[in-house]
Design a protein around this motif. Structure first.
Motif, PDB file in Angstrom:
ATOM      1  N   HIS A 798      -0.151   8.569   2.976  1.00 48.70           N
ATOM      2  CA  HIS A 798       0.441   7.517   2.214  1.00 48.70           C
ATOM      3  C   HIS A 798       1.829   7.818   2.240  1.00 48.70           C
ATOM      4  O   HIS A 798       2.445   8.691   1.914  1.00 48.70           O
ATOM      5  N   VAL A 800       3.784   6.800  -0.107  1.00 52.34           N
ATOM      6  CA  VAL A 800       4.252   7.084  -1.724  1.00 52.34           C
ATOM      7  C   VAL A 800       4.386   8.849  -1.559  1.00 52.34           C
ATOM      8  O   VAL A 800       4.740   9.229  -2.538  1.00 52.34           O
ATOM      9  N   THR A 801       3.699   9.397  -0.839  1.00 56.19           N
ATOM     10  CA  THR A 801       3.603  11.086  -0.668  1.00 56.19           C
ATOM     11  C   THR A 801       5.005  11.509  -0.117  1.00 56.19           C
ATOM     12  O   THR A 801       5.391  12.763  -0.175  1.00 56.19           O
ATOM     13  N   ALA A 803       8.163   8.927   0.188  1.00 53.39           N
ATOM     14  CA  ALA A 803       9.244   8.258  -0.074  1.00 53.39           C
ATOM     15  C   ALA A 803      10.486   8.526  -0.444  1.00 53.39           C
ATOM     16  O   ALA A 803      11.558   8.325   0.066  1.00 53.39           O
ATOM     17  N   VAL A 821      -4.415   3.194  -4.741  1.00 53.72           N
ATOM     18  CA  VAL A 821      -3.549   2.366  -4.078  1.00 53.72           C
ATOM     19  C   VAL A 821      -4.390   1.319  -3.067  1.00 53.72           C
ATOM     20  O   VAL A 821      -5.715   1.493  -2.915  1.00 53.72           O
ATOM     21  N   VAL A 847      -1.043   0.283  -8.254  1.00 45.97           N
ATOM     22  CA  VAL A 847      -1.337   1.682  -8.269  1.00 45.97           C
ATOM     23  C   VAL A 847      -2.128   1.843  -9.643  1.00 45.97           C
ATOM     24  O   VAL A 847      -1.439   1.627 -10.884  1.00 45.97           O
ATOM     25  N   ASN A 888       9.497   8.402  -6.110  1.00 46.22           N
ATOM     26  CA  ASN A 888       8.601   7.977  -4.949  1.00 46.22           C
ATOM     27  C   ASN A 888       8.117   6.530  -5.093  1.00 46.22           C
ATOM     28  O   ASN A 888       8.334   5.761  -4.071  1.00 46.22           O
ATOM     29  N   LEU A 889       7.829   6.230  -6.241  1.00 44.40           N
ATOM     30  CA  LEU A 889       7.070   4.891  -6.624  1.00 44.40           C
ATOM     31  C   LEU A 889       8.226   3.850  -6.549  1.00 44.40           C
ATOM     32  O   LEU A 889       8.113   2.678  -5.660  1.00 44.40           O
ATOM     33  N   HIS A 892       9.428   3.525  -2.828  1.00 46.63           N
ATOM     34  CA  HIS A 892       8.686   2.746  -2.131  1.00 46.63           C
ATOM     35  C   HIS A 892       8.609   1.217  -1.970  1.00 46.63           C
ATOM     36  O   HIS A 892       8.612   0.706  -1.418  1.00 46.63           O
ATOM     37  N   ASN A 897       7.415   0.623   3.511  1.00 49.74           N
ATOM     38  CA  ASN A 897       7.069   1.588   4.398  1.00 49.74           C
ATOM     39  C   ASN A 897       8.118   2.280   5.268  1.00 49.74           C
ATOM     40  O   ASN A 897       7.930   2.750   6.464  1.00 49.74           O
TER      41      ASN A 897
END
Length: 914
Positions: A798, A800-801, A803, A821, A847, A888-889, A892, A897
């Motif tokens: 994903h 978010v891992t 970003a 998610v 989330v 990261n959130l 994102h 993306n």
């Protein structure tokens, strides 16, 4: 032109005031007298009343109101300025504003900023091109309009180092040849190269200096003395008595930063230094992370700590008692002399000192250990201890590590040893060979007079070459090392006294102990001691004394770090190599602050003066209000405005703009800057945690990314618009009420338009994802009316891992992998050559987890964590990962993306090591 404290930029407009008497006469003019004629029909009008009346002339007070409005317009357009700068004549031509720009100016940086703003405003009025030069970061001069530099001034902050001779040379090169006038905003502290820059600036034109006259105060690095920790405060200018307090910051047993102790210090009248000694137990001293001067805001008021503050405990064990009357031949004499200044020494039987958990155990010519001793020492080394052994007659005559390698020896030994004139003799004593690059001693200079006359020999073995860290000129191993679990055992193949070699008589003896981290005397380390080493920055400090994670800053060569001079290539902070840390502070221990003596020909002006305040806007606003009052008065005199109408109109005028301004200010704040928001739950305690958490995350975003959030905002679902906020944190409490239908409609519009809500049940320590807890059941009820897409646990690929940071876990105050998610579309597969699925559309609107992220992010206004996370350094690591998840959130939700694009694949593969 000046009228008292008020000056005018367009004084010629004031001549219009002379026309006010003429205007008065025109307004007061009486219409011509009417011609009298007798008309019988007028008798029919007698007794009638006209509701609209017109006076025969204007009342004097209304005329005065109009005159005041006209005067306010004239004076406002003349450019009135309160407290304008009048000490200097209006300059012409290019202007250079020079700022020292170092930490020495941080404690009154606001005054320097305001002074620079005033000088720019003056240059703008005079139409002068301006260039600015910071001596801590010299750049080629670029003359532009004052308005352009005024916009850049806000982003200028003090850098965490002082100008230096090298930077002065760069500044001189950047000045160019053109003539210009110079205004120098000096920090008031002398430094090398200052006179050279002044001479160069005088060659280009007139120079004026601005100084605050306030003493610069700094804290020198702490020194460990016999009775505690010695601290010294210094100031640049002697003055009257002044009391200061040094705060000692460190981690409590839960790993949370706290003030552990305080030390009051007082400057005596006419002195520039004040000292004090702080008595701290060894355990508490080991927890100290920094010393800070209270109420002084600069990097000079901060002293970061490293291994030098923590005196290592070293246990010394000898294989024989000291010979009476032969102290220099005692096995522990030279070790004691070398380690006493920087370590706490323990002596006694081996089994008695191990329970004290020393950092290092040194065995000087100890051959055989009892079975209980060997098992205990082996367990201690396996848990991270350092065992250092020295050879000697006892070890040479024993059978230890002959037939097979002893667990507490790095190599097998030959019988008998080797000496000058012995069975396996040398023709003459041997010298040391240069240390190899993979040796911890690499880079140490080897004195020519260090010679070895006897040693124990290592048995040839396939693993021998990898364990040798020092050898003689003929290739014979001198020092060998072997790891055991988390610790290691090191063997010097010579004795600890001067019987077998002259090594203990040289400074190399202490330096080798230093490289093995037996001693912790970092202050005594020189550039030569650090040759051949590379140090990675862990955290760095800015000019105001705030520390931040070093991120991806490159490593620093040992000689550069050993010089101890912060600069553009060496930022102050904490640096680490394999097994030790060094703190680089902005204030060296031998630095003396003193004021620079400006020549008599240079005018020096203080900065303590009232701010220039333009008054034109206020006067024009007053004119508008006076004209509005004139309209109301005219309506009242004509009978067209009665009391109720007048009151209603006044209330509307007074109240409506204020409400509009309040709503507009909130909307402008939320749309011109990124604002993180949270849902108000009605639980005051939880709302405080949410606010502190979003503040902490906003600070991390500000310092680590290009996102510069404003202060977080709490949202009322019933009254506030959600569209302004990219990320909303929603903590779940069991007692919070369900939103109304209108609020749910707003929430669904927000989720469909690209916003993200982070739902946090805050119960991952007692429950997993679902409705097995009160907060989980409340989340189920709250989310039922929401248009939430299908969910799945965060997949490894994903966005978010990755970003911003590469993450595998998403902890908060609790560490659970149950984070959900939006599920990917069915059938999405990896594209050939890419490690991730092709997920190039959309941002997950929700989330969901329970790791209590806000509590992990929560900080006070000084940046201190408010709530414990885990224990010790592991807890601090968990808090760091929580911050990275928050970053990261945000990245994102702001970039979508973006990190799934093909262009990022090579960099991501390189960082992942694939």
């Amino acid at each position: 032109m000046m009228l008292g404290p008020v000056g005018f930029s367009l004084p010629w407009l004031l001549w219009a005031l002379a026309l006010l008497p003429v205007l008065w006469l025109v307004l007061r003019a009486v219409p011509p007298a009417p011609i009298r004629r007798k008309f019988p029909g007028v008798a029919l009008l007698l007794g009638l009343k006209d509701s609209d009346t017109v006076t025969d002339r204007t009342p004097w007070w209304l005329l005065l109101l109009r005159m005041l409005a006209a005067a306010a317009v004239i004076v406002g357009l003349a450019g009135p300025i309160l407290n304008p700068e009048t000490d200097r004549e209006a300059g012409q031509g290019p202007l250079l504003i020079v700022m020292d720009g170092g930490w020495t100016g941080a404690q009154d940086w606001a005054a320097r900023h305001d002074q620079a703003a005033q000088l720019l405003a003056e240059a703008r009025r005079n139409g002068r091109p301006v260039a600015m030069l910071r001596l801590t970061d010299p750049q080629p001069l670029l003359f532009q309009t004052a308005e352009t530099w005024r916009g850049r001034l806000t982003g200028m902050v003090p850098l965490p180092w002082e100008p230096s001779l090298g930077l002065a040379d760069r500044a001189i090169d950047a000045l160019g040849e053109g003539p210009f006038e110079t205004y120098w905003l000096s920090d008031g502290v002398a430094w090398d190269g200052q006179a050279d820059i002044l001479a160069t600036l005088e060659d280009r034109g007139d120079v004026s200096v601005f100084e605050s006259g306030r003493a610069v105060i700094a804290l020198r690095p702490a020194k460990v003395v016999d009775d505690g920790v010695e601290l010294t405060v210094t100031r640049s200018v002697p003055g009257g008595p002044r009391e200061l307090t040094v705060l000692v910051h460190g981690r409590d047993p839960n790993g949370v930063q706290r003030v552990l102790a305080q030390l009051p210090m007082t400057f005596d009248p006419g002195t520039t230094e004040a000292s004090g000694t702080l008595s701290l137990p060894a355990e508490l001293r080991a927890r100290v992370t920094r010393f800070e001067l209270q109420t002084v805001r600069s990097a000079g008021a901060i002293v970061l700590t490293d291994d030098s503050l923590r005196r290592r405990e070293v246990a010394l064990i000898a294989g024989r008692d000291d010979r009476e009357g032969l102290e220099l031949l005692a096995p522990l004499h030279y070790l004691t002399q070398a380690l006493t200044p920087s370590s706490d020494l323990l002596t006694g039987p081996l089994l008695d000192v191990i329970p004290a958990n020393p950092d290092v155990i040194i065995l000087a010519d100890v051959a055989t250990l009892a079975e209980a001793e060997q098992e205990t020492v082996l367990d201690w080394v396996d848990k991270g201890g350092l065992l250092v052994r020295y050879a000697g007659p006892r070890l040479a005559a024993s059978e230890v590590s002959r037939a097979e390698e002893d667990p507490l020896m790095p190599v097998r030994l030959r019988s008998g040893g080797r000496s000058v004139g012995g069975a396996m003799s040398w023709g003459q004593p041997k010298t040391l060979a240069p240390f190899a690059e993979d040796s911890p001693f690499y880079g140490l200079p080897i004195p020519a007079d260090v010679q070895v006359s006897a040693q124990v020999m290592a048995q040839p073995d396939p693993a021998l070459a990898s364990r040798v860290i020092a050898q003689l000129s003929d290739g014979t191993p001198l020092v060998t090392r072997k790891p055991i679990g988390q610790g290691q055992v090191v063997l010097f193949h010579v004795s600890a006294n001067a019987e077998w070699s002259s090594l203990p008589l040289s400074g190399l003896f202490v330096q080798m102990l230093e490289r093995l981290s037996i001693s912790s005397g970092v202050e005594s380390m020189t550039t030569g001691d650090l040759d051949g080493t590379v140090w990675k920055p862990l955290s760095v400090m800015d000019g105001f004394g705030r520390t931040d994670d070093a991120g991806n800053l490159p490593g620093v060569a040992g000689p550069l770090l050993g010089a101890g001079v912060p600069g553009p290539e060496l930022r102050p902070g904490i640096y680490q190599n394999e097994d030790r840390r060094i703190a680089l502070n902005v204030m060296p221990s031998d630095r003396t602050l003193r004021a620079f003596n400006w020549p008599d020909r240079i005018p020096v002006t203080g900065m303590a003066r009232p701010d220039e305040t333009p008054l034109g806007g206020y006067l024009l606003a007053a004119a508008i209000l006076l004209l509005l009052a004139d309209v109301l008065a005219s309506l009242a005199l004509s009978g067209r405005l009665i009391g109720a109408r007048a009151a209603t109109l006044l209330v509307a005028v007074a109240l409506m703009p204020q409400q509009g301004r309040a709503d507009d200010a909130r909307a402008v704040s939320a749309t011109t800057e990124v604002v993180l928001a949270y849902i108000l739950t009605g639980d005051a305690r939880q709302d405080e945690i949410s606010d502190a958490g979003m503040l902490g995350l906003s600070d991390v975003l500000f310092f680590r990314t290009s996102v510069e959030p404003a202060l977080p905002i709490g949202l009322d679902l019933e009254t506030d618009d959600l569209a302004f906020f990219p990320l909303i944190y929603w903590p779940i409490t069991a007692a919070q009420p369900l939103p109304s239908d209108e609020a749910y409609a707003k929430l669904n519009r927000y989720l469909r338009s690209g916003g993200m809500i982070l739902f946090d049940t805050r119960d991952a320590d007692i429950a997993r994802f679902g409705s097995s807890s009160p907060n989980g059941r409340k989340l189920r009820d709250l989310a039922a009316p929401l248009d939430i897409p299908p969910l799945e646990p965060v997949p490894a690929d994903h966005v978010v891992t990755r970003a911003f940071y590469l993450l595998q876990d998403f902890p908060g105050r609790f560490n659970s992998r149950d984070v959900w998610v939006e599920a990917a579309l069915p059938g999405v597969e990896k594209v050939e050559g890419m490690p991730f699925r092709n997920l190039n559309d959309g941002v997950t609107p929700v989330v969901i987890g329970g790791n209590d992220w806000a509590a992990a992010w929560a900080t006070d206004k000084r940046g201190n964590a408010l709530y414990p996370v885990g224990r010790g350094y592991a807890g601090e690591r968990q808090r760091e990962l929580a911050f990275r998840f928050g970053v990261n959130l945000v990245m994102h939700v702001l970039t979508g993306n973006y990190k799934s694009d093909q262009v990022h694949v090579p960099a991501l593969l390189d960082r992942l090591g694939q």
